[in-house]
Design a protein around this motif. Structure first.
Motif: not given
Length: 232
Positions: A3-4, A7, A10-11, A38-39, A41-42, A45, A72, A76
């Motif tokens: 998941q990291i 993410r 995604f970032t 999930l997208i 939620k991120w 955030d 960010e 990560l």
């Protein structure tokens, strides 16, 4: 993929799409092959952190703090170099500034001063007694003739440092420097990519990917660099 890791992708995808303006949640989910929930939620955030905003009735998202989003991504696991490719030159300067701040330096962005009848500007001024560093940030991409361009950039930065040295006693209050302080002033060129030219005229040319290590080891390099030492 963890998941990291997802993410991070995604970032980085948000950074890459930031020039396009608005981003749709559904497009991100499809591109990353991730659940829309999930997208969402991120994205929420990042909205809480002040990096993203939700705009329009159709639920379009927009990046409002690209530097924050870049930091960010680095947190990560992204390399500063890969992140910097998506930054505007002004954001690249702010990223360089942030690296110095994280190493305990006081910083000033776009420091302007007058000397010998001329106005000068240094991209980033970083202060950590006894060091005073004048940083020139070059977010140049891949292009021909860069060694020659870098040599010219170094020559211009040396002129700025010499001008700064000539007027530094009159700037000590503005810079928070005490009377009688012994200052070591030097210049640094920070680049987006690692260049074949590493040092010129005693001025280091440091890629953003190695800037943190350079800062942490700078005292070991001082004797091999061009420095201007003075007592205020």
């Amino acid at each position: 993929m963890t998941q990291i890791g997802l993410r991070l992708l995604f970032t980085m995808e948000l950074l890459a799409r930031s020039k396009e303006g608005e981003v749709k949640l559904e497009d991100l989910a499809l591109s990353l092959q991730a659940p829309p929930s999930l997208i969402e939620k991120w994205l929420c955030d990042l909205k809480t952190k002040g990096f993203m905003e939700l705009r329009g009735p159709e639920g379009s998202w927009i990046v409002v703090d690209k530097l924050g989003l870049a930091l960010e991504a680095i947190s990560l696991g992204a390399s500063p170099e890969s992140v910097s490719r998506w930054l505007h030159w002004r954001d690249f300067e702010k990223l360089c500034l942030k690296v110095f701040e994280l190493n305990g330096f006081r910083t000033i962005l776009s420091f302007r001063f007058k000397a010998i009848g001329h106005l000068h500007e240094v991209d980033v001024l970083a202060i950590k007694y006894p060091l005073l560093l004048a940083i020139d940030c070059k977010s140049w991409g891949i292009r021909s003739g860069k060694p020659s361009m870098l040599r010219e950039a170094v020559k211009r930065q040396i002129k700025r440092v010499e001008a700064l040295t000539s007027t530094l006693p009159g700037l000590k209050k503005r810079l928070g420097l005490e009377d009688g302080a012994r200052i070591i002033l030097t210049a640094v060129i920070v680049t987006l990519f690692e260049e074949s030219l590493k040092i010129y005229a005693g001025i280091p040319i440091v890629p953003i990917s190695k800037l943190n290590n350079f800062i942490q080891e700078i005292h070991a390099y001082l004797d091999s660099l061009s420095t201007w030492r003075m007592e205020l």
